[in-house]
Design an enzyme around this catalytic site. Structure first.
Site, PDB file in Angstrom:
ATOM      1  N   ASP A 331      20.665  -7.486  -8.619  1.00  0.00           N
ATOM      2  CA  ASP A 331      19.913  -7.287  -7.381  1.00  0.00           C
ATOM      3  C   ASP A 331      18.422  -7.519  -7.653  1.00  0.00           C
ATOM      4  O   ASP A 331      17.979  -7.646  -8.806  1.00  0.00           O
ATOM      5  CB  ASP A 331      20.194  -5.875  -6.833  1.00  0.00           C
ATOM      6  N   GLU A 526      16.905   0.219   3.334  1.00  0.00           N
ATOM      7  CA  GLU A 526      16.928   0.697   1.942  1.00  0.00           C
ATOM      8  C   GLU A 526      16.247   2.057   1.802  1.00  0.00           C
ATOM      9  O   GLU A 526      16.328   2.897   2.698  1.00  0.00           O
ATOM     10  CB  GLU A 526      16.321  -0.357   1.031  1.00  0.00           C
TER      11      GLU A 526
HETATM   12  C1  BGC Z   1      18.831  -5.289  -1.728  1.00  0.00           C
HETATM   13  C2  BGC Z   1      20.051  -6.186  -1.636  1.00  0.00           C
HETATM   14  C3  BGC Z   1      19.670  -7.510  -1.048  1.00  0.00           C
HETATM   15  C4  BGC Z   1      18.580  -8.131  -1.879  1.00  0.00           C
HETATM   16  C5  BGC Z   1      18.147  -9.507  -1.395  1.00  0.00           C
HETATM   17  C6  BGC Z   1      17.654  -5.984  -2.359  1.00  0.00           C
HETATM   18  O1  BGC Z   1      16.481  -5.234  -2.174  1.00  0.00           O
HETATM   19  O2  BGC Z   1      19.155  -4.130  -2.464  1.00  0.00           O
HETATM   20  O3  BGC Z   1      21.033  -5.561  -0.868  1.00  0.00           O
HETATM   21  O4  BGC Z   1      20.797  -8.340  -0.989  1.00  0.00           O
HETATM   22  O5  BGC Z   1      17.440  -7.277  -1.840  1.00  0.00           O
HETATM   23  O6  BGC Z   1      17.452  -9.434  -0.214  1.00  0.00           O
END
Ligand code: BGC
Length: 609
Positions: A331, A526
């Site tokens: 990630d 998030e």
């Molecule tokens: C998130 C992921 C996401 C990625 C790309 C990260 O901050 O945890 O779920 O797919 O960013 O945008």
């Protein structure tokens, strides 16, 4: 022969080598062709021979063997890098470093945020990959977790928590396929969905990205999502799904996040391996079984160790025991996050089984450290070959090396009517009736209806996070239907519908037969959504109280990514509906509210009244 060949780099090299009498064997004149000109060093005669990896009639294994055999170490390392598109300061770096993949994070949009703007941007990046010796196409990845949400004009489907409430794998499959169609037609070939985390703590800011608290539901609906995504075919080109976030995010403890801004997201869990397997790993087996092309490892920790550096979880369990044949992506900044020694972090993550690192910024550093690690023997050639093989296998399988026989991108599918109809159906199926004392469904002929609340007339709010911007947007500038508009459309022309944000109907005479309050959370994404006490805002509570003063009965519709604590008030409300984050098609709420369809959703998470 292509006339431009005579001014090409290949031709100049050919002339130079011929003059120096260096044996010349093979030149690739055109990287997009299945054929290569082979020149005999003895008599200088050239003829055309096939390039196996470009030949779609050969098996993926044969093509892989051929391509892997042609690649240099630098080219292999390039395939393992995933770069945020704004970090590409010079697009020639795509060819220079042989970069394998780019990402648009939440809000990582082109200057022209339209379907055409996206297609132009992605194709432009892709054209640089075709300037490389081997012409290996890029993966372009995006979060399309409730439709192609970054794109203005896309259909915004309900977030996964609403799909979880529907409990309907067929619906989820259709939603995913429609999303893949919108994504593919803007040139994108990889999405970071479905989220198969199991949400156990409702204070977590990512509850709505999941299908809920039940591992079985997460597995079944996640698998359906993957099938839908990966079944869409645009002239031979497909879209790869990424099941995320492997693994254990739903069990992180409050206060264990290492980021100062977050409380629980990206935190640590101290559960047993038995619990980890039973609750969090189990859904991913279903993803593997339906052939998911990629799995994203999370930013969380387990017993203090980063999951992205955990060989037991990634290699022993996911790849070997569960039989995952696709590739693992880390990630955002996950490999380097909270690490003082980034070289060591790179070595640990790659050796743990990460195949593509979402760096996502510094590819030069990554390239240097990978070269160093191979030279030092800290990472083996075999590990790199395994990673690159997995990545390229997926690229072959989704048709990236082959001609797009559709040869045309249809931008009209983005936000098209059939997709909006599907989204409206998904909204209908996601609504959960939490309480009803005989107030809903509402008669369309109700003479007087008052509507209030912060989410009644706001497409941004009803769509939640990951809509155009990472943290979502406010207002009505995205195409779609607000819930208020949906109510107005559904009520009969004789019915009078009045709206006031704060429920201030003092200037109007008499009571409404029904008051409808549409209230809820502000968009978030998030860790920014981590919240010790998810409740309604004071403004929304006041608007409900005002509405109640002016209405014989009230219905409260809650727009939220998770259960909100409404225990102190629920007894005063006649009906309560959980509408989750329905997205752009607010009409679906009115369809059920006015009785054209029955309530079908069931709670995907616990919600006490
Ligand atoms: C998130 C992921 C996401 C990625 C790309 C990260 O901050 O945890 O779920 O797919 O960013 O945008």
């Amino acid at each position: 022969m292509d006339p431009s060949f005579f001014s090409s780099k290949s031709f100049l090299i050919f002339v130079a080598c011929s003059l120096l009498m260096v044996p010349v064997l093979v030149y690739v004149f055109r990287t997009d062709s299945k054929y290569v000109e082979v020149c005999d060093e003895n008599n200088g005669e050239c003829y055309s021979a096939s390039i196996p990896y470009r030949d779609s009639k050969l098996s993926v294994e044969e093509r892989l063997d051929d391509l892997m055999g042609r690649m240099t170490i630098a080219e292999k390392i390039g395939q393992m890098a995933l770069i945020e598109k704004n970090s590409i300061k010079d697009p020639d770096d795509i060819a220079k470093y042989g970069l394998g993949a780019l990402v648009s994070g939440g809000g990582g949009k082109p200057a022209d945020n339209s379907p055409a703007g996206w297609l132009g941007m992605v194709n432009d990046f892709q054209s640089y990959s075709q300037k490389t010796r081997l012409g290996i196409p890029l993966f372009y990845g995006i979060d399309a977790n409730h439709g192609h949400g970054n794109v203005i004009g896309a259909t915004i489907f309900p977030h996964s928590i609403g799909l979880g409430a529907s409990g309907d794998p067929d619906l989820v499959r259709e939603v995913a396929k429609a999303t893949a169609e919108e994504v593919a037609n803007t040139g994108i070939n990889w999405i970071y969905s479905p989220d198969m985390d199991v949400a156990l703590d409702m204070r977590w800011g990512r509850v709505y990205e999941t299908f809920g608290s039940d591992p079985e539901v997460a597995g079944v609906l996640g698998a359906a999502y993957i099938e839908g995504t990966q079944s869409f075919d645009l002239g031979g080109q497909k879209v790869a799904a990424a099941a995320k976030h492997y693994v254990g995010n739903g069990s992180t403890k409050w206060g264990s996040a290492m980021s100062k801004d977050y409380f629980i997201d990206q935190g640590d869990s101290d559960i047993s391996e038995e619990e980890m397997r039973r609750i969090h790993i189990a859904p991913f087996q279903k993803a593997v079984d339906v052939g998911v092309k990629s799995v994203m490892v999370g930013l969380n920790r387990w017993n203090g160790e980063k999951v992205s550096a955990d060989k037991h979880l990634i290699t022993d369990i996911l790849k070997e025991e569960m039989g995952f044949q696709g590739f693992v992506v880390s990630d955002w900044y996950g490999v380097y996050d909270k690490e003082s020694d980034r070289y060591d972090a790179t070595v640990r993550a790659i050796n743990a089984g990460v195949d593509i690192a979402m760096l996502p910024y510094n590819y030069k550093y990554f390239s240097d450290s990978m070269h160093k690690a191979l030279a030092n023997g800290d990472i083996s050639q075999a590990r790199v070959d395994d990673a690159v093989r997995r990545i390229l296998k997926a690229k072959f399988e989704i048709g990236l090396f082959d001609e797009n026989t559709a040869d045309v991108y249809d931008l009209e599918v983005v936000g098209c009517e059939p997709h909006r109809e599907l989204a409206r159906k998904a909204v209908r199926q996601s609504l959960v009736l939490l309480k009803n004392n005989g107030t809903v469904p509402i008669s369309k002929n109700t003479p007087k209806i008052f509507v209030s609340g912060s989410a009644a007339d706001n497409i941004g709010k009803q769509s939640g996070g990951w809509t155009v911007e990472w943290q979502g947007v406010d207002g009505n500038w995205l195409p779609g239907t607000t819930i208020l508009q949906g109510i107005k459309n559904a009520a009969s022309p004789a019915s009078k519908v009045e709206y006031n944000l704060s429920g201030d109907f003092d200037s109007l005479e008499g009571l409404a037969d029904i008051g409808i309050a549409v209230v809820g959370e502000e968009p978030y994404a998030e860790g920014w959504g981590d919240n010790p006490n998810p409740i309604l805002s004071a403004e929304d509570l006041e608007s409900i109280a005002n509405l109640k003063k002016h209405s014989k009965k009230i219905v409260v519709i809650i727009i939220s990514g998770r259960p909100l604590d409404i225990k102190p008030y629920a007894k005063d409300w006649d009906a309560i509906i959980a509408a989750w984050l329905p997205g752009s098609e607010g009409q679906g709420v009115a369809d059920v509210l006015f009785g054209d369809y029955a309530f079908m959703g069931t709670l995907p998470v616990e919600w006490e009244l």
